[in-house]
Design a protein around this motif. Structure first.
Motif, PDB file in Angstrom:
ATOM      1  N   LEU A   8       0.798  -1.229   0.000  1.00 36.68           N
ATOM      2  CA  LEU A   8       0.000   0.000   0.000  1.00 36.68           C
ATOM      3  C   LEU A   8       0.827   1.274   0.000  1.00 36.68           C
ATOM      4  CD1 LEU A   8      -3.017   0.596   0.401  1.00 36.68           C
ATOM      5  CD2 LEU A   8      -2.525   0.726   2.839  1.00 36.68           C
ATOM      6  N   ALA A   9       1.909   1.235   0.739  1.00 31.71           N
ATOM      7  CA  ALA A   9       2.722   2.439   0.877  1.00 31.71           C
ATOM      8  C   ALA A   9       4.048   2.306   0.137  1.00 31.71           C
ATOM      9  CB  ALA A   9       2.970   2.718   2.349  1.00 31.71           C
ATOM     10  N   GLY A  10       4.234   1.199  -0.586  1.00 34.16           N
ATOM     11  CA  GLY A  10       5.475   1.003  -1.330  1.00 34.16           C
ATOM     12  C   GLY A  10       6.660   0.943  -0.387  1.00 34.16           C
ATOM     13  N   SER A  11       7.812   1.387  -0.894  1.00 35.46           N
ATOM     14  CA  SER A  11       9.000   1.436  -0.049  1.00 35.46           C
ATOM     15  C   SER A  11       8.857   2.671   0.832  1.00 35.46           C
ATOM     16  CB  SER A  11      10.224   1.566  -0.953  1.00 35.46           C
ATOM     17  OG  SER A  11      10.121   2.797  -1.636  1.00 35.46           O
ATOM     18  N   GLY A  12       9.922   3.062   1.516  1.00 35.15           N
ATOM     19  CA  GLY A  12       9.866   4.252   2.376  1.00 35.15           C
ATOM     20  C   GLY A  12       9.399   5.485   1.629  1.00 35.15           C
ATOM     21  N   ALA A  13       9.791   5.586   0.345  1.00 36.11           N
ATOM     22  CA  ALA A  13       9.444   6.783  -0.434  1.00 36.11           C
ATOM     23  C   ALA A  13       8.005   6.753  -0.904  1.00 36.11           C
ATOM     24  CB  ALA A  13      10.369   6.900  -1.636  1.00 36.11           C
ATOM     25  N   VAL A 282       2.586   7.963  -1.850  1.00 35.07           N
ATOM     26  CA  VAL A 282       3.006   7.976  -3.255  1.00 35.07           C
ATOM     27  C   VAL A 282       4.354   8.678  -3.374  1.00 35.07           C
ATOM     28  CG1 VAL A 282       2.383   8.685  -5.589  1.00 35.07           C
ATOM     29  CG2 VAL A 282       0.587   8.090  -3.961  1.00 35.07           C
ATOM     30  N   ALA A 283       5.234   8.130  -4.195  1.00 35.18           N
ATOM     31  CA  ALA A 283       6.573   8.717  -4.359  1.00 35.18           C
ATOM     32  C   ALA A 283       6.478   9.940  -5.259  1.00 35.18           C
ATOM     33  CB  ALA A 283       7.532   7.684  -4.925  1.00 35.18           C
ATOM     34  N   MET A 284       5.872  10.991  -4.710  1.00 33.63           N
ATOM     35  CA  MET A 284       5.761  12.242  -5.446  1.00 33.63           C
ATOM     36  C   MET A 284       6.008  13.409  -4.507  1.00 33.63           C
ATOM     37  SD  MET A 284       1.625  12.250  -6.055  1.00 33.63           S
ATOM     38  CE  MET A 284       1.376  13.936  -6.624  1.00 33.63           C
ATOM     39  N   LYS A 285       6.429  14.536  -5.072  1.00 33.27           N
ATOM     40  CA  LYS A 285       6.716  15.731  -4.275  1.00 33.27           C
ATOM     41  C   LYS A 285       6.119  16.931  -4.980  1.00 33.27           C
ATOM     42  CE  LYS A 285      10.351  18.661  -2.632  1.00 33.27           C
ATOM     43  NZ  LYS A 285      11.588  19.272  -2.954  1.00 33.27           N
ATOM     44  N   PRO A 286       5.239  17.682  -4.355  1.00 36.37           N
ATOM     45  CA  PRO A 286       4.616  17.366  -3.068  1.00 36.37           C
ATOM     46  C   PRO A 286       3.506  16.344  -3.275  1.00 36.37           C
ATOM     47  CG  PRO A 286       3.708  19.403  -3.923  1.00 36.37           C
ATOM     48  CD  PRO A 286       4.727  18.927  -4.940  1.00 36.37           C
ATOM     49  N   GLY A 287       2.920  15.921  -2.161  1.00 32.77           N
ATOM     50  CA  GLY A 287       1.757  15.047  -2.254  1.00 32.77           C
ATOM     51  C   GLY A 287       2.011  13.624  -1.811  1.00 32.77           C
ATOM     52  N   MET A 342      17.272  23.460 -12.103  1.00 40.46           N
ATOM     53  CA  MET A 342      17.284  23.015 -10.702  1.00 40.46           C
ATOM     54  C   MET A 342      17.952  21.657 -10.584  1.00 40.46           C
ATOM     55  SD  MET A 342      13.209  22.255 -10.097  1.00 40.46           S
ATOM     56  CE  MET A 342      13.081  20.928  -8.909  1.00 40.46           C
ATOM     57  N   ARG A 343      18.545  21.429  -9.413  1.00 44.45           N
ATOM     58  CA  ARG A 343      19.095  20.100  -9.096  1.00 44.45           C
ATOM     59  C   ARG A 343      18.185  19.509  -8.039  1.00 44.45           C
ATOM     60  NH1 ARG A 343      22.893  19.097 -11.884  1.00 44.45           N
ATOM     61  NH2 ARG A 343      23.846  20.847 -12.968  1.00 44.45           N
ATOM     62  N   ARG A 344      18.048  18.194  -8.059  1.00 46.05           N
ATOM     63  CA  ARG A 344      17.116  17.589  -7.104  1.00 46.05           C
ATOM     64  C   ARG A 344      17.506  16.171  -6.769  1.00 46.05           C
ATOM     65  NH1 ARG A 344      13.519  14.288  -9.801  1.00 46.05           N
ATOM     66  NH2 ARG A 344      12.012  14.480  -8.130  1.00 46.05           N
ATOM     67  N   LYS A 345      16.943  15.719  -5.621  1.00 48.30           N
ATOM     68  CA  LYS A 345      17.138  14.317  -5.214  1.00 48.30           C
ATOM     69  C   LYS A 345      16.244  13.445  -6.079  1.00 48.30           C
ATOM     70  CE  LYS A 345      16.231  13.508  -0.881  1.00 48.30           C
ATOM     71  NZ  LYS A 345      16.162  13.603   0.557  1.00 48.30           N
ATOM     72  N   THR A 346      16.755  12.323  -6.554  1.00 50.19           N
ATOM     73  CA  THR A 346      15.910  11.412  -7.333  1.00 50.19           C
ATOM     74  C   THR A 346      15.068  10.569  -6.377  1.00 50.19           C
ATOM     75  OG1 THR A 346      17.661   9.774  -7.353  1.00 50.19           O
ATOM     76  CG2 THR A 346      17.537  11.259  -9.254  1.00 50.19           C
ATOM     77  N   GLY A 347      14.132   9.811  -6.925  1.00 51.67           N
ATOM     78  CA  GLY A 347      13.352   8.860  -6.120  1.00 51.67           C
ATOM     79  C   GLY A 347      11.879   9.203  -6.072  1.00 51.67           C
ATOM     80  N   ASP A 383       0.044  28.263 -14.611  1.00 50.43           N
ATOM     81  CA  ASP A 383      -0.869  27.725 -15.627  1.00 50.43           C
ATOM     82  C   ASP A 383      -0.915  26.204 -15.580  1.00 50.43           C
ATOM     83  OD1 ASP A 383      -1.461  30.276 -16.921  1.00 50.43           O
ATOM     84  OD2 ASP A 383       0.636  30.235 -17.555  1.00 50.43           O
ATOM     85  N   GLY A 384       0.031  25.612 -14.862  1.00 48.23           N
ATOM     86  CA  GLY A 384       0.063  24.148 -14.804  1.00 48.23           C
ATOM     87  C   GLY A 384       1.200  23.691 -13.909  1.00 48.23           C
ATOM     88  N   LEU A 385       1.386  22.370 -13.875  1.00 48.02           N
ATOM     89  CA  LEU A 385       2.459  21.787 -13.074  1.00 48.02           C
ATOM     90  C   LEU A 385       3.497  21.168 -13.998  1.00 48.02           C
ATOM     91  CD1 LEU A 385       0.337  19.932 -10.333  1.00 48.02           C
ATOM     92  CD2 LEU A 385       1.521  22.127 -10.122  1.00 48.02           C
ATOM     93  N   GLY A 386       4.759  21.593 -13.830  1.00 51.44           N
ATOM     94  CA  GLY A 386       5.857  20.952 -14.555  1.00 51.44           C
ATOM     95  C   GLY A 386       6.143  19.613 -13.889  1.00 51.44           C
ATOM     96  N   PHE A 387       6.393  18.591 -14.713  1.00 57.64           N
ATOM     97  CA  PHE A 387       6.551  17.215 -14.208  1.00 57.64           C
ATOM     98  C   PHE A 387       7.986  16.757 -14.391  1.00 57.64           C
ATOM     99  CE2 PHE A 387       6.233  12.626 -15.703  1.00 57.64           C
ATOM    100  CZ  PHE A 387       6.260  12.086 -14.424  1.00 57.64           C
ATOM    101  N   LEU A 388       8.652  16.432 -13.263  1.00 60.93           N
ATOM    102  CA  LEU A 388      10.001  15.864 -13.326  1.00 60.93           C
ATOM    103  C   LEU A 388       9.905  14.416 -12.871  1.00 60.93           C
ATOM    104  CD1 LEU A 388      10.910  19.107 -11.802  1.00 60.93           C
ATOM    105  CD2 LEU A 388      12.467  18.276 -13.559  1.00 60.93           C
ATOM    106  N   PRO A 389      10.204  13.461 -13.762  1.00 60.46           N
ATOM    107  CA  PRO A 389      10.094  12.051 -13.392  1.00 60.46           C
ATOM    108  C   PRO A 389      11.042  11.692 -12.248  1.00 60.46           C
ATOM    109  CG  PRO A 389      10.442  12.301 -15.773  1.00 60.46           C
ATOM    110  CD  PRO A 389      10.644  13.654 -15.152  1.00 60.46           C
TER     111      PRO A 389
END
Ligand SMILES: Nc1nc2c(c(=O)[nH]1)N[C@H]1C(S)=C(S)[C@@H](COP(=O)(O)OP(=O)(O)OC[C@H]3O[C@@H](n4cnc5c(N)ncnc54)[C@H](O)[C@@H]3O)O[C@H]1N2
Ligand code: MOO
Length: 419
Positions: A8-13, A282-287, A342-347, A383-389
């Protein structure tokens, strides 16, 4: 059966974003039932069945200009013709006397025996005679029966989101009502003892509820019928009562109380009422703290409390759920270029509010504010949300960026294409 699906909650992320979406969309088994509505109120609704043309349009050969109907056979340039007969729009078809010109107005049926129309600017009229200039080609300034639409043509596919374009063509067909999917019914429940409605005075530590109005407005724009419940205090019994009183809904949305704190009661209330969860984290940021499952006949989505997290969950989970209930596709994403780096943590998949603008033929996306899922100001110009996989660790200015626009349809697509 265990009410909580495995993993249900997947891994820690949390569960991978794509997997979570697939699980959540699978909660809707079939589209909502169909109903008939007058075409005047079908805008924003989804066609429940294909609509075919019942009339050919134009329905008869007609003049495209005010002028004179003639027969081109044997007609010489500069010929003088007597004017005999006149037909205006709305009158029945007349007859062309051989060797004459027939006065005709735009939209009028072309008289039997005529095969073209000469615009009045191109003739010299003297008394009851006209002198033509060049002899017209057969078919000049005529609109032929069925050249626009043939009876039987497919006008609207099942699943089409209807708007003024369809209203126009259906009206021209004399169609008064159209079969559409019932609007998804959504109940929105905000929870949190810190929340006050607009007009209420804030005491220390309190804030105004912005998620419920935000969700209500988004949901209405996405075609749902929305009922809001009074804010629920942070206790399980109140949350159970609120969930129980939402049996009208096809979809129950909660805001906040889905995380891990001792004041977060949504999950327990849902399970206590016999509901089930397919996703909890869910492994998403934010949310990340997002729950989804079923309760009774309704689909349930528990959105996180931070406003940008609630928005990201609404755009990525709730809007496609509504589209599925209504038997249509969710709006497409837009191919933009990042106007930022931008630089970001993956996962985790990441969603950043962006404003869109056209530079030449390219759509550019600029961030509308700094990081922070509690921030509201960045929403004002987004106007929308940019999506970074999840796997992407950086983005540079000019890199491709997929954008999920906020609207029900992809309003920007047409503008970009037409630029
Ligand atoms: N120890 C942890 N704490 C938190 C985690 C975590 O993983 N571990 N996750 C954080 C994240 S991420 C989010 S998002 C929030 C989500 O928590 P809840 O959904 O349970 O929401 P609350 O804690 O009740 O509220 C969060 C935040 O949002 C404000 N809020 C709530 N409702 C509204 C509303 N209707 N309108 C405007 N703002 C609202 C609330 O006041 C809080 O500031 O949890 C983190 N914590
Ligand atoms: O969902 Mo929380 O707001 O990721 O930050």
């Amino acid at each position: 059966m265990n009410a909580i699906s495995p993993g249900l909650a997947g891994s820690g992320a949390g569960i991978a974003f794509e997997e979570a979406r697939a699980r959540v969309l699978a909660l809707v088994e079939r589209p909502l039932p169909a109903e008939e509505v007058p075409i005047d109120s079908c805008t924003g609704r989804v066609a429940a069945a294909p609509v075919r043309a019942r009339l050919s349009l134009p329905g008869f050969d007609q003049a495209a200009m005010d002028g004179y109907a003639v027969c081109t056979s044997g007609l010489r340039p500069d010929a003088w013709l007597p004017v005999a007969g006149r037909t205006t729009a709305g009158e029945a078809q007349g007859w062309l006397l051989p060797g004459s010109a027939h006065r005709i107005l735009t939209g009028a049926p072309v008289p039997v025996g005529a095969d073209s129309v000469i615009a009045q600017e191109d003739v010299l009229q003297v008394g009851v005679m006209v002198r033509i200039g060049m002899a017209p080609d057969a078919g000049a300034h005529l609109r032929r029966r069925g050249e626009d639409i043939h009876a039987g043509d497919l006008l609207v596919r099942e699943g089409t989101l209807l708007d003024w374009r369809h209203v126009t063509v259906l009206a021209a067909q004399g169609i008064e009502a159209v079969g559409v999917r019932r609007r998804p019914r959504v109940v929105v429940i905000s929870s949190g003892r810190e929340l006050r409605r607009g007009g209420e005075t804030l005491r220390p530590g309190q804030i105004h509820d912005s998620n419920q109005p935000m969700l209500r407005s988004l949901l209405q724009a996405w075609g749902a019928e929305v009922r809001a419940r009074p804010v629920v205090a942070d206790d399980a019994a109140s949350m159970r009562d609120a969930l129980c009183s939402a049996s009208w809904a096809d979809l129950i949305l909660t805001s906040a109380g889905i995380s891990v704190g001792e004041e977060d009661h949504v999950r327990d209330a849902l399970l206590a009422l016999g509901g089930s969860l397919a996703v909890l984290k869910v492994a998403m940021k934010p949310g990340k703290p997002l729950g989804a499952g079923r309760i009774g006949d309704a689909v349930f989505v528990g959105l996180p409390g931070n406003p940008q997290a609630a928005l990201a969950g609404a755009v990525t989970f709730v809007r496609p759920l509504l589209a599925r209930m209504a038997g249509t596709e969710e709006p497409g994403t837009l191919a933009a270029r990042a106007g930022f780096g931008m630089r970001r943590k993956t996962g985790r998949a990441e969603f950043v509010p962006v404003g869109l603008s056209l530079r030449g033929t390219d759509l550019w996306a600029e961030r509308t504010g700094p990081d922070g899922s509690g921030r509201l100001a960045p929403l004002l110009h987004a106007d929308g949300l940019g999506f970074l996989p999840a796997g992407q660790d950086a983005i540079e200015p000019g890199d491709p960026l997929e954008v999920l626009p906020f609207g029900a349809g992809a309003a920007w697509v047409g503008e970009a294409a037409g630029a």
